[in-house]
Design a protein around this motif. Structure first.
Motif, mmCIF file in Angstrom:
data_model
loop_
_atom_site.group_PDB
_atom_site.id
_atom_site.type_symbol
_atom_site.label_atom_id
_atom_site.label_comp_id
_atom_site.label_asym_id
_atom_site.label_seq_id
_atom_site.Cartn_x
_atom_site.Cartn_y
_atom_site.Cartn_z
ATOM 1 N N TRP A 70 -5.278 2.406 17.354
ATOM 2 C CA TRP A 70 -4.933 1.109 16.787
ATOM 3 C C TRP A 70 -5.562 0.894 15.422
ATOM 4 C CZ3 TRP A 70 -1.168 -2.168 17.933
ATOM 5 C CH2 TRP A 70 -0.532 -2.042 19.168
ATOM 6 N N ARG A 71 -6.686 1.559 15.177
ATOM 7 C CA ARG A 71 -7.286 1.453 13.834
ATOM 8 C C ARG A 71 -6.282 1.938 12.795
ATOM 9 N NH1 ARG A 71 -12.454 5.025 12.271
ATOM 10 N NH2 ARG A 71 -13.493 3.596 13.661
ATOM 11 N N TRP A 72 -5.616 3.027 13.141
ATOM 12 C CA TRP A 72 -4.625 3.588 12.225
ATOM 13 C C TRP A 72 -3.394 2.691 12.166
ATOM 14 C CZ3 TRP A 72 0.286 5.620 13.356
ATOM 15 C CH2 TRP A 72 0.884 6.320 12.298
ATOM 16 N N LEU A 73 -2.941 2.210 13.335
ATOM 17 C CA LEU A 73 -1.740 1.364 13.367
ATOM 18 C C LEU A 73 -1.963 0.062 12.591
ATOM 19 C CD1 LEU A 73 -0.561 1.730 17.072
ATOM 20 C CD2 LEU A 73 0.668 2.454 15.038
ATOM 21 N N LEU A 74 -3.169 -0.484 12.662
ATOM 22 C CA LEU A 74 -3.438 -1.771 12.033
ATOM 23 C C LEU A 74 -4.022 -1.611 10.632
ATOM 24 C CD1 LEU A 74 -4.946 -3.727 15.067
ATOM 25 C CD2 LEU A 74 -2.653 -3.912 14.141
ATOM 26 N N SER A 75 -3.733 -0.515 9.974
ATOM 27 C CA SER A 75 -4.213 -0.319 8.612
ATOM 28 C C SER A 75 -3.675 -1.424 7.716
ATOM 29 C CB SER A 75 -3.761 1.058 8.113
ATOM 30 O OG SER A 75 -3.886 1.108 6.720
ATOM 31 N N SER A 76 -4.546 -1.967 6.858
ATOM 32 C CA SER A 76 -4.174 -3.186 6.142
ATOM 33 C C SER A 76 -3.390 -2.934 4.857
ATOM 34 C CB SER A 76 -5.441 -3.976 5.801
ATOM 35 O OG SER A 76 -6.222 -3.237 4.914
ATOM 36 N N LEU A 77 -3.262 -1.681 4.454
ATOM 37 C CA LEU A 77 -2.558 -1.401 3.202
ATOM 38 C C LEU A 77 -1.071 -1.730 3.339
ATOM 39 C CD1 LEU A 77 -3.251 -0.226 0.413
ATOM 40 C CD2 LEU A 77 -2.458 1.964 1.253
ATOM 41 N N GLN A 78 -0.507 -2.377 2.285
ATOM 42 C CA GLN A 78 0.904 -2.739 2.319
ATOM 43 C C GLN A 78 1.656 -2.021 1.205
ATOM 44 O OE1 GLN A 78 0.967 -7.101 2.385
ATOM 45 N NE2 GLN A 78 -0.926 -6.977 3.555
ATOM 46 N N THR A 79 2.957 -1.806 1.435
ATOM 47 C CA THR A 79 3.711 -0.947 0.531
ATOM 48 C C THR A 79 3.805 -1.513 -0.884
ATOM 49 O OG1 THR A 79 5.647 -1.962 1.506
ATOM 50 C CG2 THR A 79 5.163 0.287 2.170
ATOM 51 N N ARG B 129 3.863 0.459 7.633
ATOM 52 C CA ARG B 129 4.867 1.459 7.233
ATOM 53 C C ARG B 129 6.108 1.338 8.113
ATOM 54 N NH1 ARG B 129 6.441 3.768 3.149
ATOM 55 N NH2 ARG B 129 4.494 4.809 2.589
ATOM 56 N N LEU B 130 5.874 1.144 9.404
ATOM 57 C CA LEU B 130 6.986 1.018 10.351
ATOM 58 C C LEU B 130 7.855 -0.190 9.997
ATOM 59 C CD1 LEU B 130 8.105 2.093 13.160
ATOM 60 C CD2 LEU B 130 6.892 0.169 14.147
ATOM 61 N N LEU B 131 7.190 -1.336 9.757
ATOM 62 C CA LEU B 131 7.930 -2.553 9.422
ATOM 63 C C LEU B 131 8.743 -2.344 8.157
ATOM 64 C CD1 LEU B 131 5.201 -5.224 10.208
ATOM 65 C CD2 LEU B 131 7.381 -4.936 11.388
ATOM 66 N N ALA C 139 -14.274 0.045 18.059
ATOM 67 C CA ALA C 139 -13.473 1.250 17.831
ATOM 68 C C ALA C 139 -12.458 1.036 16.715
ATOM 69 C CB ALA C 139 -12.752 1.653 19.122
ATOM 70 N N ILE C 140 -11.934 -0.177 16.578
ATOM 71 C CA ILE C 140 -10.906 -0.419 15.561
ATOM 72 C C ILE C 140 -11.539 -0.600 14.183
ATOM 73 C CG2 ILE C 140 -9.142 -2.040 14.775
ATOM 74 C CD1 ILE C 140 -8.418 -2.563 17.618
ATOM 75 N N VAL C 141 -12.642 -1.358 14.142
ATOM 76 C CA VAL C 141 -13.259 -1.672 12.862
ATOM 77 C C VAL C 141 -14.400 -0.687 12.627
ATOM 78 C CG1 VAL C 141 -14.386 -3.484 11.554
ATOM 79 C CG2 VAL C 141 -12.677 -4.065 13.240
ATOM 80 N N PRO C 142 -14.308 0.091 11.559
ATOM 81 C CA PRO C 142 -15.289 1.172 11.377
ATOM 82 C C PRO C 142 -16.730 0.669 11.268
ATOM 83 C CG PRO C 142 -13.474 1.402 9.827
ATOM 84 C CD PRO C 142 -13.293 0.085 10.508
ATOM 85 N N ASP C 143 -16.954 -0.460 10.594
ATOM 86 C CA ASP C 143 -18.314 -0.892 10.350
ATOM 87 C C ASP C 143 -18.639 -2.088 11.243
ATOM 88 O OD1 ASP C 143 -20.799 -1.469 9.073
ATOM 89 O OD2 ASP C 143 -20.023 -0.374 7.336
#
Lengths: 301, 429
Positions: free
Chosen positions: A123-132, A145-147, A244-248
């Motif tokens: 989910w960390r990868w799925l919820l990546s905050s970068l937008q296109t 990316r999926l959206l 697990a989702i948030v690295p820090d």
């Protein structure tokens, strides 16, 4: 005298290991934790000076802690709402005699068998905050990316990287994981309602909606309460999924009391960490104790 | 029958109680020199993979040659720039069950362990091994607390280095050999990169943002202003600090928006390697990553001190300690002897990409970057790193990290300044 001992002695003996273990590792530790929370041990240096409830008042006045409580509230509301809605809908669909019920039941229940840590990494990868449409947007991954690729690019958002509503994004994987469990609870509830009751209602000329409204739903109340308690106390204690989702661990946006306790503990601020622990315990107790009282009364009846 | 049952139950209960009480056993003090020590030496680190693991392995090899009678017991705990390891260690120390030696950042981070009386004084160990003469005076001064030394440094890192992608800079019309000399010039360069559609500055999660913050503070406040933040001589509420925080806000505006989702420093450095970003402010452990991935300095990547901090060495060092109640103190001293020795430091630092603390260590076959860092360390002004526990104790760093993390979301300059000032008041001596 001896007779009486003979009566309760063996039982006590059998329970003694449990009583001692629970006494030491649960209740004594709670008391010890409470004691530490009253001291001023804010660094690694041992300090046993008692400061009363100063740590608690300082914490409750601390805007960062208030923010973590606010986050906890949003998380619990979204998590509870999501699991109840999805759990109920799925149970309702599966309750109608349909083909492949066993298959779908397994599909919905399956996420529960994965640990929060394992699913959190995905989910960390799925919820990546970068937008296109942002600089460097060509690296966009996960849900954004999926959206974008299915033409719903406007729905992209920064997920948990938002100080106000970010925590709600953490509830998404939690809902995904536990809706199946709530579904199982509701399904058992549906199955527990005798078919005769439904038939009787239909003979009396009940519409399908009225049947649910007046016959089925009232009988699901105990199930609903169990689900609220179980999901609610899980939400209050939620730590591993966020971790697990948030690295820090020290990320303000998604700080809840459980993660804040960890950060304080790492920083050798044992008194504050213990005080947060006590506050969490009280919050969970508020949810769980009325439920325990309710069930024990129900059992006596 | 019943009596036997009672006995068994009583024995079981007693056993449980005893197991709960089993604390640390005090080791027998002996005066034997480290060279005659035998047995196992348990060493606690967070060097579990990558260049750090390679460095540790190299060090263990030297140790095994020096002390064939001792067995090295690797107690490394992976994850999170040592945060995972530190919690495990804190629990072990609190339970009175320390390893023989553990890793800690030199400087203020050690203060917690010293305050808790968990470390043995190593001053006489320094005298016996003539380490005081072999380590730079600046470093020894920073290790000395109330006239006593509690740890042996293994390596020195620099935290104010910018790593840049040469190709990206050239595309934007920036000369990679002539980096900007101050923050304004650097931001102007970043505008050119932004115009080309690339991310100007790569950064990752909370602690790397704190390191960027530290670099900006150092650059805009200068050496004295920066040092003053930690000893109370610089007013956190001053106008110069406001300007520094404004500059940090500007720097953040050039960074990748997914910074909080990057798991550690390496993915941010990877963005520079991949050509997705131009700059990354990172400690010089990044050098080891570039080298491992086969990148060539000068053609693929370049490095320079963070603009405005040329002539300043933002220092952090790993060091090893002798905890109170170590099971094998002589073995631990043998390990510390290897750590401090010229051979041990050469072997370790060559692999890890850092520079040796011991000035007598051979460095002829070190990389270009390492040689330049050794030269800089000998002539630059040295300041202590904030993000790596050299400047302030862990609790202070934690609170400040929360404030910096919050700032990443709301960009409230006055808010960050007020909380930083409040935190400094709370911890100032």
């Amino acid at each position: 005298m001896f007779r009486r001992v003979k009566h309760w002695g063996p039982g006590l003996l059998l329970l003694a290991p449990t009583i001692i273990l629970v006494g030491v590792f649960v209740y004594w530790l709670i008391i010890e934790n409470f004691r530490v929370s009253l001291t001023n041990q804010h660094t690694a240096k041992p300090s046993d000076k008692y400061v009363g409830f100063e740590n608690y008042t300082n914490l409750l006045a601390d805007p960062n802690f208030q923010h973590s409580l606010w986050n906890l509230l949003i998380l619990t509301i979204v998590f509870l709402g999501g699991t109840l809605i999805f759990g109920f809908l799925w149970a309702w669909i599966l309750d109608k005699p349909a083909k492949g019920e066993g298959f779908f039941r397994a599909v919905y229940l399956f996420p529960m068998s994965i640990s929060f840590i394992a699913s959190g990494v995905v989910w960390r990868w799925l919820l990546s905050s970068l937008q296109t449409d942002q600089p460097g947007g060509e690296r966009t991954t996960g849900l954004n990316r999926l959206l974008d690729s299915i033409g719903l690019g406007f729905m992209q958002n920064d997920w948990w990287s938002n100080p106000t509503w970010g925590i709600a994004a953490i509830a998404v994987p939690a809902i995904w994981q536990l809706s199946g469990y709530v579904m199982a609870l509701f399904l058992a509830g549906f199955r527990g309602i005798p078919e005769e009751l439904r038939e009787a209602a239909r003979i009396d000329g009940c519409s399908e909606w009225k049947l649910y409204r007046h016959v089925i739903f009232p009988q699901l109340n105990p199930v609903m309460l169990s689900a609220v308690i179980i999901i609610g106390h899980m939400s209050l204690k939620l730590f591993d999924l966020i971790r697990a989702i948030v690295p820090d661990a020290n990320t303000y946006d998604v700080q809840v009391p459980a993660t804040m306790m960890w950060v304080k503990y790492i920083g050798s601020d044992y008194a504050d960490a213990a005080a947060i622990g006590m506050i969490l315990l009280v919050l969970v107790a508020i949810v769980v104790i009325p439920y325990l009282m309710y069930t024990s009364r129900a059992e006596k009846r | 029958m019943r009596r036997r049952l009672t006995l068994i139950a009583a024995a079981a209960t007693l056993g449980l109680t005893l197991a709960g009480c089993g604390g640390a056993e005090k080791p027998a003090e002996s005066a034997a020199p480290p060279s005659e020590a035998t047995g196992k030496v348990g060493v606690f680190t967070w060097w579990a993979d990558g260049s750090e693991k390679v460095g540790l392995d190299a060090l263990v090899k030297v140790f095994n040659t020096d002390y064939p009678n001792l067995t090295f017991d690797n107690l490394a705990v992976a994850g999170g720039a040592g945060s995972q390891a530190k919690s495990v260690l804190a629990a072990q120390l609190k339970a009175g069950n320390p390893p023989d030696s553990f890793q800690a950042h030199a400087g203020a981070e050690l203060q917690d362990y010293i305050d808790a009386e968990q470390l043995e004084d190593l001053t006489s160990f320094y005298a016996d091994n003539k380490l005081t003469e072999q380590f730079p005076k600046d470093l020894v001064d920073r290790l000395t607390v109330d006239g006593k030394i509690y740890s042996v440094p293994s390596n020195i890192h620099r935290a104010n280095v910018v790593w840049a992608n040469v190709g990206v800079l050239k595309d934007a019309g920036i000369d990679p050999t002539k980096p900007a000399t101050d923050l304004d010039g650097w931001f102007a360069d970043m505008d050119k990169i932004k115009a080309k559609g690339k991310t100007p500055l790569a950064v990752a999660g909370s602690w790397t943002q704190v390191q960027l913050f530290e670099n900006v503070l150092l650059s805009s406040l200068g050496v004295d202003g920066y040092n003053g933040l930690w000893d109370g001589k610089t007013d956190w509420k001053g106008a110069d600090v406001t300007m520094a925080i404004e500059a940090y806000k500007k720097a953040l505006s050039y960074t990748n928006t997914d910074r909080d989702s990057l798991s550690d420093w390496a993915p941010a450095t990877q963005l520079v390697q991949d050509g997705a970003a131009a700059y990354n402010v990172m400690g010089d452990w990044a050098e080891a990553k570039f080298a491992q991935d086969g990148d060539v300095a000068g053609t693929d990547y370049t490095y320079f001190p963070t603009p405005g901090t040329a002539g300043v060495f933002d220092f952090l060092a790993d060091s090893f300690t002798l905890p109170v109640g170590a099971p094998n103190p002589n073995g631990a001293k043998a390990w510390l002897t290897t750590i401090g020795s010229a051979e041990g430091q050469s072997a370790f630092n060559k692999a890890k990409g850092s520079i040796p603390a011991n000035t007598t260590a051979k460095t002829d076959d070190f990389s270009e970057y390492q040689k330049s860092a050794i030269k800089d360390f000998s002539q630059d002004k040295i300041v202590s790193s904030l993000a790596h526990g050299a400047a302030v104790p862990v609790a202070w760093l934690n609170d400040l990290s929360t404030a910096v993390s919050k700032f990443g979301g709301d960009g409230n300059v006055a808010g960050l300044q007020d909380s930083a000032a409040a935190i400094a008041d709370k911890f100032a001596k």
